[in-house]
Write a protein that holds these residues in place. Structure first.
Motif, mmCIF file in Angstrom:
data_model
loop_
_atom_site.group_PDB
_atom_site.id
_atom_site.type_symbol
_atom_site.label_atom_id
_atom_site.label_comp_id
_atom_site.label_asym_id
_atom_site.label_seq_id
_atom_site.Cartn_x
_atom_site.Cartn_y
_atom_site.Cartn_z
ATOM 1 N N ALA A 57 0.812 -1.216 0.000
ATOM 2 C CA ALA A 57 0.000 0.000 0.000
ATOM 3 C C ALA A 57 0.848 1.270 0.000
ATOM 4 C CB ALA A 57 -0.932 0.005 1.214
ATOM 5 N N LEU A 58 2.149 1.126 0.188
ATOM 6 C CA LEU A 58 3.030 2.294 0.290
ATOM 7 C C LEU A 58 3.163 2.992 -1.063
ATOM 8 C CD1 LEU A 58 5.153 3.984 1.894
ATOM 9 C CD2 LEU A 58 6.865 2.325 1.109
ATOM 10 N N ARG A 59 3.047 4.313 -1.038
ATOM 11 C CA ARG A 59 3.295 5.133 -2.213
ATOM 12 C C ARG A 59 4.308 6.202 -1.836
ATOM 13 N NH1 ARG A 59 1.263 1.338 -3.631
ATOM 14 N NH2 ARG A 59 -0.654 0.984 -4.828
ATOM 15 N N VAL A 60 5.447 6.210 -2.516
ATOM 16 C CA VAL A 60 6.510 7.139 -2.140
ATOM 17 C C VAL A 60 6.582 8.362 -3.043
ATOM 18 C CG1 VAL A 60 7.904 5.298 -1.120
ATOM 19 C CG2 VAL A 60 8.286 5.945 -3.523
ATOM 20 N N GLU A 61 5.957 8.314 -4.200
ATOM 21 C CA GLU A 61 6.048 9.454 -5.110
ATOM 22 C C GLU A 61 5.488 10.718 -4.466
ATOM 23 O OE1 GLU A 61 4.916 10.761 -9.695
ATOM 24 O OE2 GLU A 61 4.168 8.859 -8.879
ATOM 25 N N GLY A 62 6.307 11.749 -4.444
ATOM 26 C CA GLY A 62 5.898 13.018 -3.859
ATOM 27 C C GLY A 62 5.847 13.030 -2.351
ATOM 28 N N GLN A 63 6.365 11.984 -1.710
ATOM 29 C CA GLN A 63 6.295 11.859 -0.258
ATOM 30 C C GLN A 63 7.693 11.858 0.353
ATOM 31 O OE1 GLN A 63 3.378 11.830 1.368
ATOM 32 N NE2 GLN A 63 2.297 11.933 -0.591
ATOM 33 N N PRO A 64 7.818 12.340 1.599
ATOM 34 C CA PRO A 64 9.122 12.305 2.273
ATOM 35 C C PRO A 64 9.461 10.920 2.806
ATOM 36 C CG PRO A 64 7.494 13.364 3.681
ATOM 37 C CD PRO A 64 6.799 13.069 2.381
ATOM 38 N N VAL A 65 10.696 10.500 2.595
ATOM 39 C CA VAL A 65 11.208 9.253 3.152
ATOM 40 C C VAL A 65 12.538 9.564 3.820
ATOM 41 C CG1 VAL A 65 10.074 7.921 1.334
ATOM 42 C CG2 VAL A 65 12.492 8.509 1.097
ATOM 43 N N VAL A 66 12.887 8.773 4.824
ATOM 44 C CA VAL A 66 14.132 8.992 5.571
ATOM 45 C C VAL A 66 15.014 7.756 5.442
ATOM 46 C CG1 VAL A 66 15.169 9.482 7.822
ATOM 47 C CG2 VAL A 66 12.946 10.481 7.229
ATOM 48 N N ILE A 67 16.278 7.979 5.104
ATOM 49 C CA ILE A 67 17.272 6.905 5.086
ATOM 50 C C ILE A 67 18.285 7.206 6.180
ATOM 51 C CG2 ILE A 67 19.083 5.737 3.774
ATOM 52 C CD1 ILE A 67 17.525 6.475 1.231
ATOM 53 N N VAL A 68 18.474 6.251 7.077
ATOM 54 C CA VAL A 68 19.450 6.405 8.155
ATOM 55 C C VAL A 68 20.738 5.712 7.716
ATOM 56 C CG1 VAL A 68 19.931 6.051 10.593
ATOM 57 C CG2 VAL A 68 17.568 6.396 9.832
ATOM 58 N N GLY A 69 21.783 6.507 7.518
ATOM 59 C CA GLY A 69 23.049 5.997 7.023
ATOM 60 C C GLY A 69 23.419 6.684 5.723
ATOM 61 N N ALA A 70 24.696 6.584 5.348
ATOM 62 C CA ALA A 70 25.154 7.231 4.118
ATOM 63 C C ALA A 70 26.221 6.407 3.411
ATOM 64 C CB ALA A 70 25.688 8.645 4.428
ATOM 65 N N GLY A 71 26.247 5.097 3.683
ATOM 66 C CA GLY A 71 27.194 4.212 3.024
ATOM 67 C C GLY A 71 26.673 3.740 1.679
ATOM 68 N N GLY A 72 27.276 2.660 1.163
ATOM 69 C CA GLY A 72 26.900 2.161 -0.143
ATOM 70 C C GLY A 72 25.455 1.719 -0.223
ATOM 71 N N ALA A 73 24.966 1.049 0.813
ATOM 72 C CA ALA A 73 23.575 0.597 0.812
ATOM 73 C C ALA A 73 22.626 1.788 0.817
ATOM 74 C CB ALA A 73 23.311 -0.294 2.017
ATOM 75 N N ALA A 74 22.974 2.821 1.576
ATOM 76 C CA ALA A 74 22.151 4.025 1.619
ATOM 77 C C ALA A 74 22.137 4.724 0.263
ATOM 78 C CB ALA A 74 22.665 4.978 2.695
ATOM 79 N N ARG A 75 23.281 4.729 -0.410
ATOM 80 C CA ARG A 75 23.352 5.344 -1.743
ATOM 81 C C ARG A 75 22.413 4.645 -2.714
ATOM 82 N NH1 ARG A 75 27.403 8.498 -3.882
ATOM 83 N NH2 ARG A 75 28.669 9.535 -2.304
ATOM 84 N N ALA A 76 22.442 3.318 -2.697
ATOM 85 C CA ALA A 76 21.568 2.561 -3.594
ATOM 86 C C ALA A 76 20.112 2.837 -3.279
ATOM 87 C CB ALA A 76 21.874 1.075 -3.473
ATOM 88 N N ALA A 77 19.777 2.873 -1.991
ATOM 89 C CA ALA A 77 18.404 3.139 -1.580
ATOM 90 C C ALA A 77 17.970 4.539 -1.987
ATOM 91 C CB ALA A 77 18.274 2.958 -0.066
ATOM 92 N N ALA A 78 18.842 5.516 -1.749
ATOM 93 C CA ALA A 78 18.512 6.905 -2.076
ATOM 94 C C ALA A 78 18.299 7.075 -3.574
ATOM 95 C CB ALA A 78 19.618 7.832 -1.583
ATOM 96 N N GLY A 79 19.161 6.445 -4.364
ATOM 97 C CA GLY A 79 19.019 6.549 -5.810
ATOM 98 C C GLY A 79 17.711 5.972 -6.302
#
Length: 268
Positions: A117-139
């Motif tokens: 049911a999750l819709r992320v388009e136009g919505q705020p999301v938070v990623i905790v971390g800034a390593g390689g896994a976070a980069r892939a998730a953010a992209g």
């Protein structure tokens, strides 16, 4: 001739990739082998890449600490790998190496499977971390139209990530980071300093860690009544495009998650 493939990293004994891929290989009836390779040094990893270039390996999944070295050694890199600055998939053909990052694909697959049911388009999301896994998730999340907030202890690293990905990604401090967030992703290998009581009532919580399957963060989120997404769903999700790229066929229909859970001795 048997197609040879595998996963490379150190340490590697814990990897579930051989179980996942050999389950699919058997179900598809392929003449193929997928094994764990444990090069202990960068030189040993480079020697493994030479095996691929020489035609003895068709493909490799790559895990820590060699994802950046895999990216640097490739002759061709995908946009996802370039964005992540690392690669978890190498395919060898005619002496050349193609690199890709399927972690973002795995994340989006996991969300679709366990939080439909999750819709992320136009919505705020938070990623905790800034390593390689976070980069892939953010992209992946930015490409899906989300407003991505990066929360990391080292602000400099988070700002480099945001600058590399560009539009749709910002760096935030803990105060106010989770306001209105529809999704929180833990991209750290440890439990983040996060009180789930601060989250909105409809926030989805995802933890990339899959050992244990029910992490303390997921347990706390579910106890609060929030939807949780586990790291095993992401692991299987990122393995799917790897299998297709290496073996050149679709992933067969089989309950690989159940097979892995039985192996781990977990329910769920």
């Amino acid at each position: 001739m048997t197609v040879q493939a595998g996963v490379a990293g150190w340490p590697i004994a814990h990897s579930l990739s051989p179980l996942i891929h050999t389950t699919w290989i058997a179900a598809a009836g392929l003449d193929a082998a997928y094994v764990a390779h444990g090069p202990e040094t960068p030189d040993q990893f480079a020697a493994l890449l030479d095996q691929g270039r020489s035609g003895r390996l068709r493909g490799l999944n790559v895990t820590a600490p060699y994802k950046e070295q895999a990216f640097a050694a490739a002759d061709r890199v995908s946009d996802a790998a370039r964005l992540a600055g690392s690669a978890n998939l190498l395919v060898f053909e005619d002496g050349r190496v193609a690199a890709d990052s399927t972690d973002g694909h795995g994340l989006m697959n996991a969300l679709a499977e366990q939080a439909p049911a999750l819709r992320v388009e136009g919505q705020p999301v938070v990623i905790v971390g800034a390593g390689g896994a976070a980069r892939a998730a953010a992209g992946a999340l930015a490409a899906a139209g989300a407003g991505v907030r990066i929360l990391n202890r080292s602000r400099d690293r988070a700002e480099r990530l945001a600058a590399d990905i560009g539009a749709g990604v910002t760096v935030v401090e803990a105060q106010g980071a989770f306001i209105d967030a529809v999704l929180v992703v833990n991209a750290l290998s440890v439990r983040p300093d996060l009180d789930v009581a601060r989250l909105e009532a409809d926030t989805v919580v995802m933890d990339m860690t899959y050992r244990p399957l029910e992490t303390p963060l997921l347990a706390a989120a579910r106890a609060r009544g929030l939807v949780g997404v586990d790291g095993l769903a992401m692991l299987i999700g990122q393995a799917r495009p790897s299998f297709e790229a290496i073996f050149g066929c679709a992933v067969p229909e089989t309950d690989v998650r159940r097979r892995v859970l039985n192996h781990l001795g977990e329910a769920g």
